[in-house]
Write an enzyme that holds these catalytic residues in place. Structure first.
Site, mmCIF file in Angstrom:
data_model
loop_
_atom_site.group_PDB
_atom_site.id
_atom_site.type_symbol
_atom_site.label_atom_id
_atom_site.label_comp_id
_atom_site.label_asym_id
_atom_site.label_seq_id
_atom_site.Cartn_x
_atom_site.Cartn_y
_atom_site.Cartn_z
ATOM 1 N N ASP A 185 6.001 50.674 -7.013
ATOM 2 C CA ASP A 185 7.031 51.702 -6.921
ATOM 3 C C ASP A 185 6.536 52.875 -6.073
ATOM 4 O OD1 ASP A 185 9.642 52.639 -8.187
ATOM 5 O OD2 ASP A 185 8.298 54.305 -8.724
ATOM 6 N N ASN A 186 7.310 53.251 -5.071
ATOM 7 C CA ASN A 186 7.011 54.439 -4.264
ATOM 8 C C ASN A 186 5.533 54.589 -3.868
ATOM 9 O OD1 ASN A 186 9.551 55.582 -4.036
ATOM 10 N ND2 ASN A 186 9.409 56.587 -6.033
ATOM 11 N N GLU A 195 7.309 49.095 -2.212
ATOM 12 C CA GLU A 195 8.656 49.667 -2.251
ATOM 13 C C GLU A 195 8.623 51.070 -1.638
ATOM 14 O OE1 GLU A 195 9.847 52.275 -4.517
ATOM 15 O OE2 GLU A 195 12.007 51.947 -4.545
ATOM 16 N N TYR A 214 19.644 53.750 -16.405
ATOM 17 C CA TYR A 214 19.743 54.697 -17.524
ATOM 18 C C TYR A 214 20.529 54.166 -18.721
ATOM 19 C CZ TYR A 214 18.634 57.483 -13.425
ATOM 20 O OH TYR A 214 18.062 57.931 -12.276
#
Lengths: 655, 655
Positions: free
Chosen positions: B386-387, B415, B527
């Site tokens: 992630d990131n 990513e 969410y």
């Protein structure tokens, strides 16, 4: 495990440019010539990155810092201009700047309407305090006090006035003097920059055979007879006079006129068959005089602004002292005899090649270096190297480094007419200037593509083109039996397309007679003396003088890569702009490539490049013909009749 | 002085390719994928140069030799294909070959009509004798005898028969086994080649939130509930299922539905806010089950040919155990509190970023490595990171090397949706695959230029593009409220333009509702739990299954860089060929980029590329629709009506 080692880089710094083969060889510039250093510089996250360029002479310890500017796409840049010839080392350092990151963050909070900013101001206080400590620890009490005073003001300052207080050029400059570089990254890559004297880039060469200086077929001239020829070269605006080899010429297997294998008693032989019982590369041909005479001439020439370049030709005649003293330096045949040069089926019985990889190569190489040093010691500053592509590349890299360790200003011109990559690598390993394919580039497309390759591709960084329309070995087909204007056209191209150019004497007399079917001169001076009237009617000496005068008087013609071709609708017309780095000198050359017919064309001047506003009149002043035209906008008409003029060299000015 | 040192290089070997940043990073291939190694290789003079490529696994000593072939302009080449994943080292060696140089010279003498060749034959005898001695000294008595016998024959051979005797494939091959390499040069440059398993290059990814596996808004699914979803992914032909983070989700500052800062009691929170009192990156969210349950699922998935990829997301919720155990790993504010993530004016109060350059960075980095090793130990082979562009590049270079030292087959997907150079460097430092800008490339020109950049520029050597039409973070504008055929079009492009592609679940159901004005999904699964019918009418699962089936069955779609765009007169039609290295599989894709209208075009098939002769009928078999057409010559007509079909995938065959 890497974790045991040093702190790892925090900033990515990569793709430094300009590099030659990734830094394997130095990038080249001359004194006063700008270099634009660039690199990719970036890091993760939103910190504000600061990058500086660090440079130092390669033999010094202390670095000088130059700020870099961010372009787009994470590319950074800084211009450098060195004024002292030397080898320089350039690296890049970058870090996330505490203060600027804080400032950027703070501004975005203000813009976003955040109200409670006490924590952020407290963060600034910490940053300022640490900055003051750094200033104080470097004994810069003045800056430390200024920063402490700023901190005090900050803590009393209403939030809405913080930016007015702290985001000023003075504060930025004050804090930039004491950055926190604890996490700075220095590039692994470095640029080696070889800065040479301006003569490495800008020169006009005139080659003549000293034995023929007086232009007499019946009398061998001496060094003492050469002065008038040198004065004439100086009058034509040349600054280098280059002599074919001046050493004793071998007698065994001496070549006769027009390269004949049989030789008459009075044949003078090829100066490239070096060495006789009198001596080798440290001696001079007795018919020319003595080493002392040569040194006399060298100094006389210098009084006229002329450097004499010697030919460094690593051939030995069978009579060269090396042959008897060091037979182990040559190739031998199974019967023990020494091999002459051959390129089957061609045989060169008057020349023995050296074996650069013989068992005693160290002694051989050292001797050849000492030959160059011998002439350097006599005052020679420039060497034209004969056929360097037939000797090992590693030898040249070593030799030039050895000479430059003694005198970094010695110039070597590579006479390699061979495959592109060999020509290129000789430029990379240290040759100052190089011969080129210009001699055979004729059409506008050929010339454009070739000059683009030289000036706008990777070669720009290490290869300095010296454009020759002719040499003693090459009378190109387009000049054979050609009219004088053809010689003017090629001279104008050579003198303005590159910063260095040269002619082999006789060119100014438009000598145009070949050996039939060959690119060689008939009755070549390589093998005989020739009668010549150096001022014979129809010569183009005035034209050449004018070219060299314009080159000296206009710095646009002294910049190598600042060239842009200009579109001409007629492809017999070649047009191009050159300009100085500071744009104080902007020239537009327009050349008719056709020596036989008038050619007319619209040409399309790049107005922005030449600094002219649209719809505004501007003057173009032809420096070759002392004529001035008023032009407007980009497209303008030119007409060149070779019977009258073959080229314009326009200086572009405001009306 | 260099002369004291080693013998200098005799051959220039330079510009090895393909290199990534001049060799700073490895070049990448997968097992079975060819790499073409090239270099400039040349030397002075007329000797015949021989060049070989040397390769070895980086941790071994013994080199394997592969002959190189001369192309033009002094460029040499050799193809290599490795079948075992490993790190390899490749160098080049070259030398002037005694025998071949002699042979070349001898042939030219014969052609030139030279009659006395006894000296030359004597030279050959010397060369053969030395070659025999080398063979004998390596205890190859057989070859030594053969060469001695050849020498005897040579000495008795009439001159006109020498070439027949000595210039034969057998003799060349015999002598090539014992070359004189005394003056051989080995390149300074080397190519580091990272060969990975085929899964690094060819994969189809399906992402779903395990907590929503059953598609129920009212029930949190567990790992045990995920099997049907995995079986469905396998039925659609995917081979990787990727889970967003499976770790305990923080409660402090938990985000509510649609990224609301206020959170209801039953809100599930973002899986990227990792860590609670239950544990951090080594634990799993209790609502999903246990680590043991996860391992059970991992193994079940593998039975269906599916690898489960985990998300490696280096964020901590305020409740993460690191926060209390290692506050020194986080950024702190002047008051000592820990900083949450911010990108002013945006605030991410549910996430604390790690300070990778804190004083205890060594411990932090080692811990993060150990987290990856923990999951590798559990059987995880693939991580989606992630990131990564918000963490130091040096960290990733170190981390991936550390993991690969334990298991070189672990796959990391980067990513990073950020600036080009950051995305590129992450590929260089070791990420196996990378997300791309494909998601936003819509027009034929945009797609063509982007794919050309990926496959035919420097990125080809280190960047493996994984094409995603959507992600949980991105519902691109062109898919918002778009018809199902728009989803088919983007799937067809992703699945055939690159070797790896993926979708985020819901794509197959053509979910197309955005948060107004944003590229985010409405009611994002990030969410909340959502109701879903995984087989709802109008889904495109059959189409996706067909795409993946064609990918598996046609090796053309398993080659990365073998792609050529095909000219279509209508720029709403994108056409391109792909082919396998051995050309046994050649496909032509034709896609209508317009989901709303029928588009027709002439397309111009490159006949030579697809192996079709002019004026010959050939079959194009549409693998998507089981239809076959007979075409002739290059220009052919296509018509794609999105209401019926949006793309052809043609297999090209002979009639």
């Amino acid at each position: 495990m890497i974790l045991q080692g040093q702190r790892l880089p925090t900033v990515v710094i990569s793709d430094l440019s300009p590099l030659v083969e990734g830094g394997r060889y130095p990038t080249k510039r001359v004194a006063g010539e700008q270099i634009q250093i660039e690199a990719d510089i970036f890091k993760e996250g939103h910190d504000v990155t600061v990058a500086i360029l660090l440079w130092r002479p390669a033999h010094r310890r202390k670095w000088t810092e130059v700020p870099m500017t961010k372009l787009d796409n994470d590319r950074w840049s800084a211009p450098l201009t060195f004024h002292h010839p030397d080898r320089y080392e350039i690296r890049i350092m970058a870090w996330a700047d505490d203060f600027l990151s804080w400032l950027h963050d703070f501004e975005r909070r203000i813009e976003g309407g955040q109200e409670d900013l006490q924590t952020e101001i407290e963060e600034a206080r910490v940053i300022l305090n640490q900055t003051a400590i750094r200033a104080a620890s470097e004994r810069c009490a003045g800056d430390a006090e200024k920063i402490e005073s700023l901190t005090t003001q900050l803590m009393k300052c209403p939030v809405e006035e913080v930016l007015d207080l702290i985001d000023t050029p003075e504060v930025r400059s004050l804090l930039a003097r004491w950055p926190n570089r604890a996490l700075a990254t220095t590039s692994d890559q470095k640029i080696l920059l070889q800065v040479e004297s301006k003569a490495a880039l800008f020169s006009a060469w005139y080659e003549f055979f000293p034995r023929n200086a007086e232009g007499l077929a019946t009398r061998h001239s001496t060094f003492r007879d050469c002065l008038p020829r040198i004065e004439d070269a100086a009058a034509m605006g040349f600054d280098v006079v280059y002599f074919p080899p001046i050493h004793p010429i071998g007698k065994t297997q001496r070549k006769g006129k027009n390269n004949s294998v049989s030789c008459e008693a009075d044949d003078v032989g090829s100066p490239w068959a070096i060495g006789s019982e009198i001596g080798g590369h440290r001696s001079v041909e007795p018919a020319l005089g003595t080493v002392k005479d040569f040194v006399w001439l060298l100094n006389k020439a210098r009084e006229h602004g002329i450097e004499i370049a010697l030919d460094f030709a690593l051939n030995c005649s069978p009579d060269h002292p090396y042959v008897s003293d060091h037979p182990e330096w040559f190739f031998s045949r199974p019967d023990g005899s020494i091999k002459y040069a051959e390129n089957p089926p061609k045989k060169y019985q008057d020349i023995y090649p050296l074996d650069f990889h013989c068992d005693d190569w160290r002694e051989l190489w050292a001797e050849l270096r000492d030959v160059v040093l011998f002439w350097v010691d006599k005052g020679v500053r420039i060497f034209r190297v004969d056929n360097p592509h037939t000797k090992p590349v590693a030898f040249w890299e070593w030799l030039i480094a050895e000479i430059h360790a003694v005198d970094s200003d010695v110039i070597f011109l590579s006479e390699a007419f061979t495959r592109p990559k060999m020509m290129q690598v000789l430029g990379k390993v240290g040759f100052t200037q190089s011969y080129t394919y210009f001699t055979w580039r004729e059409t506008s497309q050929e010339l454009r593509e070739y000059v683009e390759e030289l000036t706008h591709g990777p070669m720009r960084e290490y290869y300095r083109a010296n454009f020759w329309p002719n040499t003693p070995d090459i009378l190109p087909y387009h000049l054979q039996n050609a009219p004088p204007v053809a010689f003017k056209i090629r001279a104008a191209l050579a003198a303005t397309l590159s910063t260095s150019w040269g002619i082999y004497s006789g060119y100014e007399l438009c000598e145009n007679k070949p050996l039939p079917g060959r690119e060689e001169y008939l009755d070549s001076e390589k093998y005989q003396l020739k009668d010549r009237d150096w001022n014979q009617p129809g010569n183009i000496k005035a034209f050449i003088s004018q070219l060299n005068k314009i080159r000296r008087g206009n710095s646009a013609l002294q910049s190598y890569a600042n060239i842009a071709f200009v579109h001409a609708d007629n492809d017999q017309i070649l047009a191009y702009c050159k300009w100085s780095d500071d744009r104080s000198s902007i020239l537009l050359m327009v050349v008719n490539l056709d020596p036989h017919h008038r050619q007319e064309s619209m040409i399309h001047v790049p107005l922005e490049l030449v600094g002219v506003k649209p719809d505004t009149d501007y003057l173009v002043e032809d420096l070759l013909h002392n004529e001035t035209y008023t032009w407007k906008n980009s497209s303008n008409f030119v007409s060149l009749d070779p019977r009258i003029k073959c080229a314009h060299i326009f200086r572009i000015g405001e009306k």
